[in-house]
Design an enzyme around this catalytic site. Structure first.
Site, PDB file in Angstrom:
ATOM      1  N   ASP A  13      31.628  23.804  37.773  1.00 18.32           N
ATOM      2  CA  ASP A  13      32.431  24.472  36.752  1.00 18.32           C
ATOM      3  C   ASP A  13      33.739  23.715  36.523  1.00 18.32           C
ATOM      4  O   ASP A  13      34.431  23.369  37.474  1.00 18.32           O
ATOM      5  CB  ASP A  13      32.726  25.906  37.201  1.00 18.32           C
ATOM      6  CG  ASP A  13      33.226  26.797  36.090  1.00 18.32           C
ATOM      7  OD1 ASP A  13      33.789  26.271  35.108  1.00 18.32           O
ATOM      8  OD2 ASP A  13      33.062  28.022  36.213  1.00 18.32           O
ATOM      9  N   HIS A  15      36.222  24.910  34.270  1.00 18.48           N
ATOM     10  CA  HIS A  15      37.172  25.804  33.595  1.00 18.48           C
ATOM     11  C   HIS A  15      38.462  25.904  34.404  1.00 18.48           C
ATOM     12  O   HIS A  15      38.460  26.405  35.516  1.00 18.48           O
ATOM     13  CB  HIS A  15      36.561  27.198  33.416  1.00 18.48           C
ATOM     14  CG  HIS A  15      35.439  27.221  32.446  1.00 18.48           C
ATOM     15  ND1 HIS A  15      34.131  27.018  32.834  1.00 18.48           N
ATOM     16  CD2 HIS A  15      35.426  27.414  31.107  1.00 18.48           C
ATOM     17  CE1 HIS A  15      33.351  27.094  31.766  1.00 18.48           C
ATOM     18  NE2 HIS A  15      34.114  27.330  30.706  1.00 18.48           N
TER      19      HIS A  15
END
Length: 146
Positions: A13, A15
């Site tokens: 990920d 983000h």
């Protein structure tokens, strides 16, 4: 003396916005934050928790694959002798429509606290203070006069 917490985004990920907001909120609340950034491996979380003598580990994931990324995480912590409260939060499952079911899955995986992506950072900080038995001293209390 500030309490040290480890913060990062697990797995593949990338983000970063959520942990940036959380890092700022935790720092403003008096915590020493070790931000591991994005695409962090379980081994990096464990190593940082051990080397910084952390009092909690906060795992973020927004791309929906946290279950796979967190599988075996608590076994790794235990093997390293790290016994601290663990938190996970974000958009933890693809297509999650029943967050209580998701919360239960992560609690069964060993996480002490499980938050959805809409959680206000202050809610997580309040839980962290309770879990670490941090009390507000008189000097920190805010006076409210009518």
């Amino acid at each position: 003396m500030p309490r040290t917490v480890i913060l990062g985004v697990i797995g593949s990920d990338a983000h970063v916005v959520g942990i940036t907001i959380l890092e700022q909120a935790l720092s403003a609340a008096g915590f020493e934050v070790v931000n591991l950034g994005v695409q962090t491996s379980q081994a990096d979380f464990v190593g940082a928790a051990k080397s910084h003598d952390a009092e909690a580990v906060l795992v973020s994931s927004l791309y929906g694959h946290a279950r796979q990324d967190c599988e075996g995480f608590h076994d790794r912590l235990a093997e390293a002798g790290v016994d601290v409260p663990t938190y996970v939060g974000g958009n933890l499952a693809v297509g999650q429509d029943d967050f209580e079911s998701t919360r239960e899955q992560f609690r069964e995986m060993g996480f002490d606290r499980v938050f959805d992506a809409e959680t206000d950072p202050e809610e997580a900080i309040a839980a962290l203070r309770r879990d670490l038995k941090i009390t507000t001293t008189e000097g920190e209390q805010v006076r409210v006069d009518g």
